[in-house]
Design a protein around this motif. Structure first.
Motif, PDB file in Angstrom:
ATOM      1  N   GLU A  96       0.853  -1.184   0.000  1.00 57.54           N
ATOM      2  CA  GLU A  96       0.000   0.000   0.000  1.00 57.54           C
ATOM      3  C   GLU A  96       0.888   1.232   0.000  1.00 57.54           C
ATOM      4  O   GLU A  96       1.858   1.308   0.762  1.00 57.54           O
ATOM      5  CB  GLU A  96      -0.926   0.011   1.223  1.00 57.54           C
ATOM      6  CG  GLU A  96      -1.941   1.147   1.143  1.00 57.54           C
ATOM      7  CD  GLU A  96      -2.855   1.212   2.359  1.00 57.54           C
ATOM      8  OE1 GLU A  96      -3.893   0.543   2.354  1.00 57.54           O
ATOM      9  OE2 GLU A  96      -2.487   1.934   3.327  1.00 57.54           O
ATOM     10  N   ILE A  97       0.561   2.190  -0.860  1.00 58.70           N
ATOM     11  CA  ILE A  97       1.338   3.427  -0.947  1.00 58.70           C
ATOM     12  C   ILE A  97       0.373   4.603  -0.844  1.00 58.70           C
ATOM     13  O   ILE A  97      -0.668   4.620  -1.509  1.00 58.70           O
ATOM     14  CB  ILE A  97       2.120   3.502  -2.278  1.00 58.70           C
ATOM     15  CG1 ILE A  97       3.130   2.348  -2.370  1.00 58.70           C
ATOM     16  CG2 ILE A  97       2.835   4.845  -2.420  1.00 58.70           C
ATOM     17  CD1 ILE A  97       3.944   2.320  -3.669  1.00 58.70           C
ATOM     18  N   VAL A  98       0.719   5.583   0.008  1.00 55.44           N
ATOM     19  CA  VAL A  98      -0.078   6.795   0.157  1.00 55.44           C
ATOM     20  C   VAL A  98       0.756   7.989  -0.286  1.00 55.44           C
ATOM     21  O   VAL A  98       1.894   8.172   0.158  1.00 55.44           O
ATOM     22  CB  VAL A  98      -0.529   6.994   1.621  1.00 55.44           C
ATOM     23  CG1 VAL A  98      -1.402   8.234   1.752  1.00 55.44           C
ATOM     24  CG2 VAL A  98      -1.248   5.748   2.129  1.00 55.44           C
ATOM     25  N   VAL A  99       0.178   8.776  -1.189  1.00 60.97           N
ATOM     26  CA  VAL A  99       0.846   9.964  -1.724  1.00 60.97           C
ATOM     27  C   VAL A  99       0.010  11.192  -1.361  1.00 60.97           C
ATOM     28  O   VAL A  99      -1.224  11.119  -1.353  1.00 60.97           O
ATOM     29  CB  VAL A  99       0.983   9.824  -3.265  1.00 60.97           C
ATOM     30  CG1 VAL A  99       1.163  11.162  -3.946  1.00 60.97           C
ATOM     31  CG2 VAL A  99       2.138   8.884  -3.603  1.00 60.97           C
ATOM     32  N   ASP A 100       0.670  12.283  -1.043  1.00 60.11           N
ATOM     33  CA  ASP A 100      -0.028  13.558  -0.856  1.00 60.11           C
ATOM     34  C   ASP A 100       0.620  14.589  -1.774  1.00 60.11           C
ATOM     35  O   ASP A 100       1.797  14.901  -1.638  1.00 60.11           O
ATOM     36  CB  ASP A 100       0.070  14.009   0.596  1.00 60.11           C
ATOM     37  CG  ASP A 100      -0.793  15.249   0.836  1.00 60.11           C
ATOM     38  OD1 ASP A 100      -0.579  16.265   0.148  1.00 60.11           O
ATOM     39  OD2 ASP A 100      -1.681  15.188   1.697  1.00 60.11           O
ATOM     40  N   TYR A 101      -0.178  15.110  -2.710  1.00 62.05           N
ATOM     41  CA  TYR A 101       0.331  16.126  -3.641  1.00 62.05           C
ATOM     42  C   TYR A 101      -0.566  17.345  -3.513  1.00 62.05           C
ATOM     43  O   TYR A 101      -1.756  17.279  -3.837  1.00 62.05           O
ATOM     44  CB  TYR A 101       0.301  15.571  -5.062  1.00 62.05           C
ATOM     45  CG  TYR A 101       0.815  16.529  -6.094  1.00 62.05           C
ATOM     46  CD1 TYR A 101       2.163  16.551  -6.437  1.00 62.05           C
ATOM     47  CD2 TYR A 101      -0.041  17.437  -6.728  1.00 62.05           C
ATOM     48  CE1 TYR A 101       2.654  17.444  -7.387  1.00 62.05           C
ATOM     49  CE2 TYR A 101       0.436  18.325  -7.677  1.00 62.05           C
ATOM     50  CZ  TYR A 101       1.778  18.332  -7.991  1.00 62.05           C
ATOM     51  OH  TYR A 101       2.254  19.222  -8.933  1.00 62.05           O
TER      52      TYR A 101
ATOM     53  N   VAL B 117      -3.827  10.326  -2.212  1.00 63.11           N
ATOM     54  CA  VAL B 117      -4.145   9.167  -3.045  1.00 63.11           C
ATOM     55  C   VAL B 117      -3.647   7.911  -2.329  1.00 63.11           C
ATOM     56  O   VAL B 117      -2.502   7.848  -1.893  1.00 63.11           O
ATOM     57  CB  VAL B 117      -3.458   9.287  -4.421  1.00 63.11           C
ATOM     58  CG1 VAL B 117      -3.621   8.003  -5.220  1.00 63.11           C
ATOM     59  CG2 VAL B 117      -4.034  10.469  -5.187  1.00 63.11           C
ATOM     60  N   VAL B 118      -4.547   6.937  -2.211  1.00 61.90           N
ATOM     61  CA  VAL B 118      -4.191   5.642  -1.629  1.00 61.90           C
ATOM     62  C   VAL B 118      -4.210   4.601  -2.747  1.00 61.90           C
ATOM     63  O   VAL B 118      -5.200   4.506  -3.491  1.00 61.90           O
ATOM     64  CB  VAL B 118      -5.170   5.246  -0.508  1.00 61.90           C
ATOM     65  CG1 VAL B 118      -4.800   3.874   0.077  1.00 61.90           C
ATOM     66  CG2 VAL B 118      -5.185   6.315   0.583  1.00 61.90           C
ATOM     67  N   THR B 119      -3.119   3.847  -2.851  1.00 62.24           N
ATOM     68  CA  THR B 119      -3.003   2.838  -3.916  1.00 62.24           C
ATOM     69  C   THR B 119      -2.585   1.505  -3.314  1.00 62.24           C
ATOM     70  O   THR B 119      -1.954   1.461  -2.258  1.00 62.24           O
ATOM     71  CB  THR B 119      -1.940   3.254  -4.955  1.00 62.24           C
ATOM     72  OG1 THR B 119      -0.703   3.479  -4.279  1.00 62.24           O
ATOM     73  CG2 THR B 119      -2.344   4.517  -5.676  1.00 62.24           C
ATOM     74  N   ARG B 120      -2.920   0.435  -3.998  1.00 63.38           N
ATOM     75  CA  ARG B 120      -2.670  -0.900  -3.455  1.00 63.38           C
ATOM     76  C   ARG B 120      -2.279  -1.862  -4.582  1.00 63.38           C
ATOM     77  O   ARG B 120      -2.770  -1.762  -5.696  1.00 63.38           O
ATOM     78  CB  ARG B 120      -3.951  -1.404  -2.785  1.00 63.38           C
ATOM     79  CG  ARG B 120      -3.719  -2.511  -1.789  1.00 63.38           C
ATOM     80  CD  ARG B 120      -4.897  -2.603  -0.831  1.00 63.38           C
ATOM     81  NE  ARG B 120      -4.903  -1.493   0.138  1.00 63.38           N
ATOM     82  CZ  ARG B 120      -5.937  -1.173   0.922  1.00 63.38           C
ATOM     83  NH1 ARG B 120      -7.062  -1.846   0.843  1.00 63.38           N
ATOM     84  NH2 ARG B 120      -5.834  -0.173   1.770  1.00 63.38           N
ATOM     85  N   MET B 121      -1.414  -2.769  -4.250  1.00 62.08           N
ATOM     86  CA  MET B 121      -1.100  -3.868  -5.172  1.00 62.08           C
ATOM     87  C   MET B 121      -1.411  -5.175  -4.490  1.00 62.08           C
ATOM     88  O   MET B 121      -0.904  -5.455  -3.400  1.00 62.08           O
ATOM     89  CB  MET B 121       0.361  -3.876  -5.581  1.00 62.08           C
ATOM     90  CG  MET B 121       0.650  -4.959  -6.629  1.00 62.08           C
ATOM     91  SD  MET B 121       2.360  -4.948  -7.211  1.00 62.08           S
ATOM     92  CE  MET B 121       3.150  -5.671  -5.770  1.00 62.08           C
ATOM     93  N   GLU B 122      -2.236  -5.993  -5.136  1.00 61.47           N
ATOM     94  CA  GLU B 122      -2.583  -7.314  -4.623  1.00 61.47           C
ATOM     95  C   GLU B 122      -2.798  -8.262  -5.788  1.00 61.47           C
ATOM     96  O   GLU B 122      -3.029  -7.843  -6.914  1.00 61.47           O
ATOM     97  CB  GLU B 122      -3.881  -7.233  -3.805  1.00 61.47           C
ATOM     98  CG  GLU B 122      -3.659  -6.728  -2.393  1.00 61.47           C
ATOM     99  CD  GLU B 122      -4.960  -6.421  -1.675  1.00 61.47           C
ATOM    100  OE1 GLU B 122      -5.012  -6.651  -0.461  1.00 61.47           O
ATOM    101  OE2 GLU B 122      -5.915  -5.937  -2.304  1.00 61.47           O
ATOM    102  N   MET B 123      -2.741  -9.542  -5.490  1.00 64.49           N
ATOM    103  CA  MET B 123      -3.008 -10.544  -6.511  1.00 64.49           C
ATOM    104  C   MET B 123      -4.499 -10.561  -6.835  1.00 64.49           C
ATOM    105  O   MET B 123      -5.343 -10.471  -5.949  1.00 64.49           O
ATOM    106  CB  MET B 123      -2.593 -11.926  -6.014  1.00 64.49           C
ATOM    107  CG  MET B 123      -1.114 -12.068  -5.833  1.00 64.49           C
ATOM    108  SD  MET B 123      -0.161 -11.637  -7.313  1.00 64.49           S
ATOM    109  CE  MET B 123      -0.546 -13.050  -8.365  1.00 64.49           C
TER     110      MET B 123
END
Lengths: 118, 118, 118, 118
Positions: C88-93, C98-104
């Protein structure tokens, strides 16, 4: 008791190992498809040939293996890994020529010394 | 004329080279700062120690060099490359121990065999 | 017709994508075992958190999946790839999070936007 | 308060970011010389074009910059990094086209959104 100082043949084998580790870990994970295999082969070979003492690099991306993998899949590309590769690297260090090869063996990519000639 | 068959010492040197090339090309380019240097050192060492015949890996990310680079810059991190690294790798192959090191020399990261003991 | 100029939310999503592509292609191929999984998780998270606008990175190396793979194998480590990862990666611009996720999903690692809040 | 659900334009920007991060961190560190630059450009472009929603990738390895670096050096190759690259990537996601570019700015490689058209 053996001496500590490496021979030219040992140094040549060390250099050959560096090239293999470099090639594999630089390019493993690259997105690859049957259509992009040829350009990747060329770039892999030419980039590693830049390294010192490296005489020749031959890379085969095994498109039959790629196509078999993609036939079972909904994707049209995959990530480069050892089971899609056959590689030969020739190193010459101070007149000592080492030939090395990577191929699949029992389901694992195996890097091995083929010959050492001083 | 020399024989083609590699000795255990030559195979040990080949294995040591693989580890160096792997370590360098797997991790070169990783975003790194003085704060994240320690976790990267540990991960680099532990990942390469997984490889066959690899007895010990010691990675120093040179935080003084990192800080000097960042002091001249508007950024607070950079990409890992050879001038921020000192690495020692020990391989044992069939009782032959090889010690290898990477350090800066004349502005270039140089990988070299320190000793080969069979 | 839409305007060409990206919104802050679009720029935030672009930044989040950069982090995911960076994390995946920097570390795919790394030798990993159940024992070295924890140090790799930490290094992956801390290295990508160095990148601009990156607030938080959480990496799980799926040791159950690793152990299942290795149980069928003669090796005691493998190469990191998407099926051993949940991220899970959280970015603030500019105040847009923005919250993003990588899963199978269906056998493929899928990177996706979870939420975009401006 | 904004909705959480990403728009197609936001998803397109996320996809474009993934491609940039992938391209950069897959290939940063590759040994490159003026002679091997062309094959690397082609392989980088064709490999990333495999990724979903990726319409076009143009990679320029800046051989003038490479030659300037090598003129000051005893080496005849170096490692690929941002200051030797200009890249344009075009993504189309559900009819939304995003154009992105990486170029040097004030000494740093900067990835940016050029346009977003839905």
């Amino acid at each position: 008791m053996a001496s500590d100082d490496p021979t030219d043949a040992e140094a040549a084998c060390f250099e050959a190992g560096i090239k293999f580790g470099s090639l594999y870990h630089q390019f493993a994970g690259t997105p690859v498809s049957p259509d992009s295999a040829a350009s990747l082969e060329t770039a892999m070979a030419e980039s590693i040939e830049n390294q010192p003492h490296c005489i020749d690099v031959t890379v085969d991306v095994l498109t039959d293996e790629l196509e078999a993998e993609l036939a079972d899949s909904s994707a049209d590309y995959t990530e480069l890994t050892g089971r899609f590769l056959a590689v030969e690297i020739v190193v010459d260090y101070e007149g000592c020529e080492v030939v090395t090869r990577m191929e699949m063996e029992d389901g694992y990519p195996l890097m091995r010394l083929e010959s050492v000639r001083s």
